[in-house]
Design an enzyme around this catalytic site. Structure first.
Site, PDB file in Angstrom:
ATOM      1  N   ASP A  93       1.272   6.375 -15.814  1.00 26.78           N
ATOM      2  CA  ASP A  93       2.490   6.389 -15.489  1.00 26.78           C
ATOM      3  C   ASP A  93       3.285   5.709 -16.044  1.00 26.78           C
ATOM      4  OD1 ASP A  93       4.637   8.714 -15.935  1.00 26.78           O
ATOM      5  OD2 ASP A  93       3.240  10.029 -16.270  1.00 26.78           O
ATOM      6  N   PRO A 130      10.018  10.528   0.662  1.00 31.00           N
ATOM      7  CA  PRO A 130      10.001  11.619   2.089  1.00 31.00           C
ATOM      8  C   PRO A 130       8.504  12.652   1.757  1.00 31.00           C
ATOM      9  CG  PRO A 130      12.166  11.596   1.555  1.00 31.00           C
ATOM     10  CD  PRO A 130      11.416  10.942   0.348  1.00 31.00           C
ATOM     11  N   ASP A 131       8.254  13.231   0.796  1.00 29.17           N
ATOM     12  CA  ASP A 131       7.522  13.842   0.001  1.00 29.17           C
ATOM     13  C   ASP A 131       6.313  13.095  -0.731  1.00 29.17           C
ATOM     14  OD1 ASP A 131       7.275  16.785   0.397  1.00 29.17           O
ATOM     15  OD2 ASP A 131       8.054  17.213  -1.512  1.00 29.17           O
ATOM     16  N   HIS A 167       9.845   9.630 -14.418  1.00 29.02           N
ATOM     17  CA  HIS A 167       8.396   9.892 -14.969  1.00 29.02           C
ATOM     18  C   HIS A 167       7.728  10.161 -14.572  1.00 29.02           C
ATOM     19  CE1 HIS A 167       5.674  11.427 -17.751  1.00 29.02           C
ATOM     20  NE2 HIS A 167       6.898  11.817 -18.587  1.00 29.02           N
ATOM     21  N   ASN A 190       5.517  19.809   5.103  1.00 24.90           N
ATOM     22  CA  ASN A 190       6.038  18.553   6.207  1.00 24.90           C
ATOM     23  C   ASN A 190       7.560  18.750   5.900  1.00 24.90           C
ATOM     24  OD1 ASN A 190       6.539  18.395   3.561  1.00 24.90           O
ATOM     25  ND2 ASN A 190       6.823  16.194   3.135  1.00 24.90           N
ATOM     26  N   ILE A 217       8.938  20.204  -1.859  1.00 26.04           N
ATOM     27  CA  ILE A 217       7.750  19.874  -2.752  1.00 26.04           C
ATOM     28  C   ILE A 217       6.246  20.308  -2.269  1.00 26.04           C
ATOM     29  CG2 ILE A 217       9.430  20.509  -4.616  1.00 26.04           C
ATOM     30  CD1 ILE A 217       6.885  18.790  -5.346  1.00 26.04           C
ATOM     31  N   VAL A 268     -11.002  14.831 -24.183  1.00 29.47           N
ATOM     32  CA  VAL A 268      -9.742  15.519 -23.635  1.00 29.47           C
ATOM     33  C   VAL A 268      -9.217  17.337 -23.096  1.00 29.47           C
ATOM     34  CG1 VAL A 268      -7.112  14.905 -23.382  1.00 29.47           C
ATOM     35  CG2 VAL A 268      -8.957  13.097 -24.376  1.00 29.47           C
ATOM     36  N   SER A 309       4.642  16.653 -20.418  1.00 32.18           N
ATOM     37  CA  SER A 309       3.801  16.260 -19.267  1.00 32.18           C
ATOM     38  C   SER A 309       4.246  16.401 -17.532  1.00 32.18           C
ATOM     39  CB  SER A 309       5.810  14.859 -18.891  1.00 32.18           C
ATOM     40  OG  SER A 309       5.276  13.768 -19.395  1.00 32.18           O
TER      41      SER A 309
END
Lengths: 245, 383
Positions: free
Chosen positions: B128, B136-137, B159, B173, B177, B270, B309
């Site tokens: 990507d 932070p995540d 993206h 944490n 998310i 795929v 995406s």
């Protein structure tokens, strides 16, 4: 009559390889290296009396999978008194390599090694092997190892592991098993059969067309030396620089 | 592309064999230089692709040269294994800023799934745009980060950061998310570059994608996420076939504006994924939540995103959970597990809404979410 500097049979073979390579299809690839090494180790055994050696190699790869090549190195081979010395070794080789899966291939071939001034020690081998992306293995068999009437088997596993972009760890482990001629065994008090392990672990860097390597080379039997070398081989560091063309 | 001969015996100093060594590279460079001189091209880059048995040389033609006739002439040269144009691809996301403000939809019961699987040690390659590694995540979650676009380090783009966050943001944490596969090993492979700082659009090329795919294959990616699309590309198709043959599951976003979902989503190997609000998705496309997805954004931010995406990114996370549960299952088995997820109990549908709980339940042979059934039954969530 003066002894030719290199076995005439080998010289003819190398000349044939070069002519054949030049005559092959445009789809073929020709590549080579020139190199300097601080100590030329052949299967763990010094062939240069632990001194520097100059080497060069040329390889032809046909699009069909056939390949052939020639390699030469300066050596310092001093067998026991009564034998001539040799200062040059040449190897001609060829075979067929087949890609059987993505990144995996098999090969079979043969090579012939000759020593200037000591043609009695010349010998041929056949081998089969397999290669993957970072590892390869090969088994060699010689019916007349170093010109003796005894056969020899040499097995090897080689691996490379990328460290950072242009730096790789390289490793080699080899096992040779061969017998001396009865006459040699009686004369020099060696056991008729030898089992020898050799290993090599190093770091190599690719810088443009140059490759630099520093490696530690070890051997299980320091007194092991093919009869032709006439000397012992300690474990130690070796370095090399080669230029690809 | 030039042929990369199979490795073979060479007595050269220190030669250890294997495809990884550079033996013969100077000879191939010489051939490439000769080709470049003959066809009046400039060599831009090159790299070996042992998985395909080729070395790729990227060459630049003058602007006034017609490419197709040039390609046709080059293909006739016996030294050339294959030749193609460098295609451009784009990431498949909504660009509308207001789209992010639409209501959130949650359907996969992640809390319950994570009691069963978290994607532990499953390697996922996200090919990507750049990922903000110190978000932070995401801090400490990225196993490998590589940039195949340019020499810069730590390029954080919208993206890529959003896709990787959806797949594997850190759990528990206290901020942001939870990724669908919070314990998966993430490879952030930058093969696309953001077109503008203000939007999620990004472009990629055949050769940046090929380099990233080669890296993913070499480093044992079990799941490869391609939230992008573009014209059919022979080189990428060959690399994807190799990846699939080595057991990697390839998840690609279906392009709603292209026939059959575009490339690479339309390839048989795929798993094509579209957002579940798309009404005319091609057959054999999986539908996953595709709008109002909270995720990580550059600048240590979080925000809502939408588009196929991100639907694909969620699917990649889910595939990692299924691989975590049953590491030896094939891509075909995974496809079957996902395809038959029909809440109404009907036969499998060509456009399947992914039922994550049912897929996990099928994989483990036991209840996964809102468990009302005995072991062995196919469990469905209790809404």
């Amino acid at each position: 009559m003066r002894r030719p500097p290199i076995d005439a049979q080998l010289a003819r073979a190398i000349a044939a390889i070069l002519i054949w390579a030049a005559a092959q299809s445009a789809a073929a690839q020709l590549s080579g290296t020139v190199a300097g090494v601080t100590d030329y180790r052949y299967r763990g055994v010094t062939f240069s009396d632990r001194r520097p050696a100059a080497q060069a190699g040329l390889t032809y790869d046909d699009a069909s999978g056939w390949y052939a090549g020639a390699f030469g190195s300066t050596v310092r081979l001093d067998p026991p008194p009564g034998w001539a010395r040799s200062r040059f070794q040449a190897i001609a080789y060829g075979g067929y390599a087949l890609r059987i899966a993505p990144g995996v291939s098999l090969e079979a071939g043969g090579d012939y090694s000759a020593f200037a001034g000591l043609s009695g020690f010349n010998y041929g081998e056949v081998f089969v092997g397999a290669s993957a992306e970072n590892v390869s293995g090969r088994i060699h068999y010689s019916p007349r190892y170093f010109g003796t009437s005894s056969n020899a088997v040499y097995g090897e596993i080689n691996a490379a592991h990328p460290l950072i972009d242009a730096l790789r760890l390289s490793a080699h482990a080899g096992f040779s098993r061969y017998r001396y001629d009865y006459a040699y065994g009686a004369l020099y008090g060696v056991t008729p059969t030898k089992n020898i392990f050799d290993a090599r672990i190093g770091v190599r860097a690719d810088i443009d067309r140059f490759q630099l390597e520093v490696a530690w080379v070890g051997i299980s039997d320091h007194s092991a030396g093919y009869f032709i070398t006439g000397r012992t081989t300690p474990n130690g560091l070796v370095a090399s620089v080669s230029l690809a063309f | 592309m030039l042929r990369l001969p199979p490795p073979h015996f060479r007595p050269d100093a220190g030669y250890v064999g294997g495809y990884a060594t550079q033996s013969g590279s100077a000879g191939r460079r010489r051939i490439a230089e000769d080709l470049a001189a003959r066809f009046k091209l400039r060599i831009v880059d090159n790299w070996p692709m042992p998985a395909l048995g080729v070395v790729c040389f990227v060459m630049e033609a003058p602007n006034d040269v017609a490419l197709q006739p040039l390609i046709d002439r080059m293909a006739l040269d016996a030294r050339v294994e294959s030749v193609q144009v460098v295609n451009l691809f784009r990431v498949l996301a909504h660009d509308d800023p207001l789209y992010r403000l639409q209501p959130t939809a949650t359907a996969w019961h992640l809390d319950e799934l994570h009691r069963v699987a978290t994607g532990r040690d499953v390697r996922i390659a996200a090919i990507d745009s750049g990922v903000e590694l110190d978000h932070p995540d995401l801090r400490g979650r990225i196993l490998f980060a590589r940039n195949f676009v340019d020499a810069r380090e730590g390029v954080g783009e919208m993206h890529g950061t959003a896709v990787v966050g959806i797949i594997g943001a850190r759990a528990d944490n206290g901020v942001g998310i939870v990724g669908v596969a919070p314990d998966a090993q993430l490879m952030a492979l930058r093969a696309c570059w953001q077109n503008s700082l203000s939007e999620g659009a990004a472009s990629c090329s055949s050769f940046t994608l090929a380099k990233a795919l080669q890296f993913a294959i070499d480093n044992g990616a079990k799941v490869i996420n391609l939230s992008l699309g573009g014209p059919r590309d022979r080189l990428l198709e060959r690399l994807l076939a190799v990846a699939a043959s080595r057991g990697a599951v390839i998840v690609a976003a279906s392009d709603p504006g292209a026939a059959n979902g575009g490339f690479p989503a339309s390839l048989p190997d795929v798993l094509a994924v579209a957002a579940d609000d798309v009404h005319d998705a091609p057959e054999a496309t999986y539908l996953a939540p595709g709008r109002d997805i909270p995720t990580t954004l550059p600048g240590a931010r979080w925000g809502l995103v939408g588009g196929s995406s991100y639907a694909a990114a969620q699917m990649s996370g889910l595939v990692a959970l299924l691989v975590d549960l049953a590491p030896d299952q094939s891509a075909q088995q995974l496809r079957a597990t996902l395809s038959t997820s029909d809440r109404a109990g009907a036969s499998s549908r060509p456009r399947a809404i992914v039922d994550a709980c049912a897929a996990v339940a099928r994989t483990v042979g036991a209840c996964a979410c809102g468990c009302r059934f005995a072991r062995g039954d196919v469990a469905t969530p209790t809404h």
